[in-house]
Write a protein that holds these residues in place. Structure first.
Motif, PDB file in Angstrom:
ATOM      1  N   ALA A  73       0.856  -1.205   0.000  1.00  0.00           N
ATOM      2  CA  ALA A  73       0.000   0.000   0.000  1.00  0.00           C
ATOM      3  C   ALA A  73       0.883   1.245   0.000  1.00  0.00           C
ATOM      4  N   PHE A  74       1.926   1.228   0.847  1.00  0.00           N
ATOM      5  CA  PHE A  74       2.809   2.399   0.912  1.00  0.00           C
ATOM      6  C   PHE A  74       3.525   2.607  -0.424  1.00  0.00           C
ATOM      7  N   ALA A  75       3.945   1.505  -1.062  1.00  0.00           N
ATOM      8  CA  ALA A  75       4.631   1.619  -2.357  1.00  0.00           C
ATOM      9  C   ALA A  75       3.726   2.332  -3.366  1.00  0.00           C
ATOM     10  N   TYR A  76       2.419   2.007  -3.341  1.00  0.00           N
ATOM     11  CA  TYR A  76       1.480   2.669  -4.267  1.00  0.00           C
ATOM     12  C   TYR A  76       1.322   4.149  -3.917  1.00  0.00           C
ATOM     13  N   VAL A  77       1.234   4.458  -2.603  1.00  0.00           N
ATOM     14  CA  VAL A  77       1.112   5.870  -2.209  1.00  0.00           C
ATOM     15  C   VAL A  77       2.357   6.617  -2.693  1.00  0.00           C
ATOM     16  N   PHE A  78       3.538   5.985  -2.482  1.00  0.00           N
ATOM     17  CA  PHE A  78       4.796   6.619  -2.863  1.00  0.00           C
ATOM     18  C   PHE A  78       4.854   6.853  -4.379  1.00  0.00           C
ATOM     19  N   LEU A  79       4.461   5.832  -5.149  1.00  0.00           N
ATOM     20  CA  LEU A  79       4.495   5.964  -6.617  1.00  0.00           C
ATOM     21  C   LEU A  79       3.505   7.031  -7.093  1.00  0.00           C
ATOM     22  N   HIS A  80       2.335   7.071  -6.439  1.00  0.00           N
ATOM     23  CA  HIS A  80       1.288   8.068  -6.738  1.00  0.00           C
ATOM     24  C   HIS A  80       1.860   9.476  -6.503  1.00  0.00           C
ATOM     25  N   LEU A  81       2.517   9.647  -5.361  1.00  0.00           N
ATOM     26  CA  LEU A  81       3.137  10.940  -5.031  1.00  0.00           C
ATOM     27  C   LEU A  81       4.275  11.241  -6.013  1.00  0.00           C
ATOM     28  N   ALA A  82       5.077  10.211  -6.342  1.00  0.00           N
ATOM     29  CA  ALA A  82       6.218  10.410  -7.243  1.00  0.00           C
ATOM     30  C   ALA A  82       5.741  10.853  -8.634  1.00  0.00           C
ATOM     31  N   VAL A  83       4.636  10.255  -9.108  1.00  0.00           N
ATOM     32  CA  VAL A  83       4.103  10.640 -10.427  1.00  0.00           C
ATOM     33  C   VAL A  83       3.617  12.091 -10.378  1.00  0.00           C
ATOM     34  N   TYR A  84       2.976  12.444  -9.267  1.00  0.00           N
ATOM     35  CA  TYR A  84       2.497  13.828  -9.102  1.00  0.00           C
ATOM     36  C   TYR A  84       3.685  14.810  -9.111  1.00  0.00           C
ATOM     37  N   VAL A  85       4.724  14.490  -8.330  1.00  0.00           N
ATOM     38  CA  VAL A  85       5.873  15.403  -8.202  1.00  0.00           C
ATOM     39  C   VAL A  85       6.677  15.457  -9.512  1.00  0.00           C
ATOM     40  N   ALA A  86       6.995  14.263 -10.068  1.00  0.00           N
ATOM     41  CA  ALA A  86       7.932  14.219 -11.190  1.00  0.00           C
ATOM     42  C   ALA A  86       7.252  14.466 -12.543  1.00  0.00           C
ATOM     43  N   LEU A  87       6.084  13.881 -12.757  1.00  0.00           N
ATOM     44  CA  LEU A  87       5.480  13.964 -14.090  1.00  0.00           C
ATOM     45  C   LEU A  87       4.406  15.044 -14.176  1.00  0.00           C
ATOM     46  N   ASP A  88       3.555  15.131 -13.126  1.00  0.00           N
ATOM     47  CA  ASP A  88       2.463  16.105 -13.147  1.00  0.00           C
ATOM     48  C   ASP A  88       3.023  17.517 -12.922  1.00  0.00           C
ATOM     49  N   ARG A  89       3.759  17.693 -11.809  1.00  0.00           N
ATOM     50  CA  ARG A  89       4.272  19.024 -11.465  1.00  0.00           C
ATOM     51  C   ARG A  89       5.716  19.260 -11.925  1.00  0.00           C
ATOM     52  N   GLN A  90       6.347  18.226 -12.486  1.00  0.00           N
ATOM     53  CA  GLN A  90       7.719  18.300 -13.021  1.00  0.00           C
ATOM     54  C   GLN A  90       8.692  19.009 -12.081  1.00  0.00           C
ATOM     55  N   PHE A  91       8.659  18.568 -10.823  1.00  0.00           N
ATOM     56  CA  PHE A  91       9.546  19.078  -9.770  1.00  0.00           C
ATOM     57  C   PHE A  91       9.425  20.596  -9.573  1.00  0.00           C
ATOM     58  N   GLY A  92       8.259  21.133  -9.860  1.00  0.00           N
ATOM     59  CA  GLY A  92       8.023  22.565  -9.611  1.00  0.00           C
ATOM     60  C   GLY A  92       7.675  22.729  -8.133  1.00  0.00           C
ATOM     61  N   TRP A  93       8.723  22.865  -7.308  1.00  0.00           N
ATOM     62  CA  TRP A  93       8.523  22.802  -5.853  1.00  0.00           C
ATOM     63  C   TRP A  93       7.606  23.903  -5.344  1.00  0.00           C
ATOM     64  N   TRP A  94       7.654  25.115  -5.954  1.00  0.00           N
ATOM     65  CA  TRP A  94       6.765  26.204  -5.505  1.00  0.00           C
ATOM     66  C   TRP A  94       5.307  25.891  -5.832  1.00  0.00           C
ATOM     67  N   GLU A  95       5.133  25.304  -7.009  1.00  0.00           N
ATOM     68  CA  GLU A  95       3.777  24.899  -7.429  1.00  0.00           C
ATOM     69  C   GLU A  95       3.236  23.827  -6.470  1.00  0.00           C
ATOM     70  N   ILE A  96       4.129  22.872  -6.150  1.00  0.00           N
ATOM     71  CA  ILE A  96       3.731  21.781  -5.241  1.00  0.00           C
ATOM     72  C   ILE A  96       3.375  22.355  -3.871  1.00  0.00           C
ATOM     73  N   TRP A  97       4.222  23.286  -3.381  1.00  0.00           N
ATOM     74  CA  TRP A  97       3.954  23.914  -2.088  1.00  0.00           C
ATOM     75  C   TRP A  97       2.611  24.666  -2.132  1.00  0.00           C
ATOM     76  N   GLY A  98       2.386  25.348  -3.267  1.00  0.00           N
ATOM     77  CA  GLY A  98       1.116  26.071  -3.467  1.00  0.00           C
ATOM     78  C   GLY A  98      -0.067  25.118  -3.384  1.00  0.00           C
ATOM     79  N   ASP A  99       0.075  23.949  -4.032  1.00  0.00           N
ATOM     80  CA  ASP A  99      -0.997  22.941  -3.981  1.00  0.00           C
ATOM     81  C   ASP A  99      -1.244  22.495  -2.544  1.00  0.00           C
TER      82      ASP A  99
END
Ligand code: HEM
Length: 200
Positions: free
Chosen positions: A83-109
């Motif tokens: 379950a944790f692996a899926y949460v981690f992958l879900h978060l990783a896809v959001y950070v790396a592919l969805d937000r493309q490591f845009g840390w300010w955008e992520i913080w804003g979200d």
């Protein structure tokens, strides 16, 4: 009883390769453009849904044992880690592919979108559980403290379901069904706990 014996004979390590099959398929399908019009969005959502499925599965072991007399407890740790692996992958896809490591955008979200805030809270609650899901940590913490720490799974699963309910703009049945199942399972645990306190 005989049926539960067949199931308990399977090695618990099998849960890891079997549990990760959907993830392997989803990444393959996403990168070969077989996940619909928006493969990235579908990948992110599907990983989130599998995370929730495995988290709910993790809550079923105790009622299965106490009500159904089916002892599958030896698989619980592996299910929790999958379950944790899926949460981690879900978060990783959001950070790396969805937000493309845009840390300010992520913080804003995180600060502006309640469903992201609550999803992040669920991830943070699950982090110490994943780190301590090994024999060395149980030994180091002691069984009682380890068990208490692992009660963080309850708010984490609830937050996971609320995250799903909140991210939909309308009341959709699927997230509400997850939330209802989780509330029933947590309610049952609460009643068990109250009964134990009363009988102590
Ligand atoms: C226990 C933790 C989590 C669970 C169980 C979870 C579960 C889910 C589920 C079930 C969905 C929707 C799937 C669908 O529509 O079919 C989803 C979507 C999403 N989640 Fe999570 N999630 C978690 C944590 C996070 C975290 C930490 C983040 C980011 C910080 C995040 C960001 C998103 C985003 C951006 C979407 C897509 C929203 C959209 O399509 O508009 N989630 N999540």
């Amino acid at each position: 009883m005989a049926q539960s014996k067949v199931w308990t004979r399977l090695p618990s390590w099998l849960i890891y390769p079997v549990g990760m099959i959907p993830a392997v398929y989803l990444f393959y399908a996403a990168f070969t453009n077989q996940l619909g019009a928006d493969p990235l969005d579908a990948l992110e959502n599907e990983l989130g849904e599998w995370a929730l499925k495995f988290l709910v599965l993790g809550l079923l072991f105790t009622p299965l044992l106490k009500i159904g007399r089916v002892n599958l407890v030896k698989y619980r740790r592996a299910i929790g880690l999958v379950a944790f692996a899926y949460v981690f992958l879900h978060l990783a896809v959001y950070v790396a592919l969805d937000r493309q490591f845009g840390w300010w955008e992520i913080w804003g979200d995180i600060v502006k979108r309640p469903y992201i805030t609550i999803g992040m809270a669920a991830f943070i609650l699950l982090l110490p559980l994943a780190i301590t899901s090994n024999n060395a940590s149980i030994k180091q913490l002691g069984t009682a403290a380890w068990r208490n720490l692992h009660k963080l799974a309850y708010p984490a699963v609830l937050f996971g379901a609320l995250h799903y309910v909140l991210l939909k703009k309308t009341w959709e049945p699927e997230p509400l069904v997850y939330l209802a199942i989780i509330l029933v399972l947590l309610g049952w645990r609460f009643l068990q706990f109250k009964r134990a306190v009363k009988n102590a």
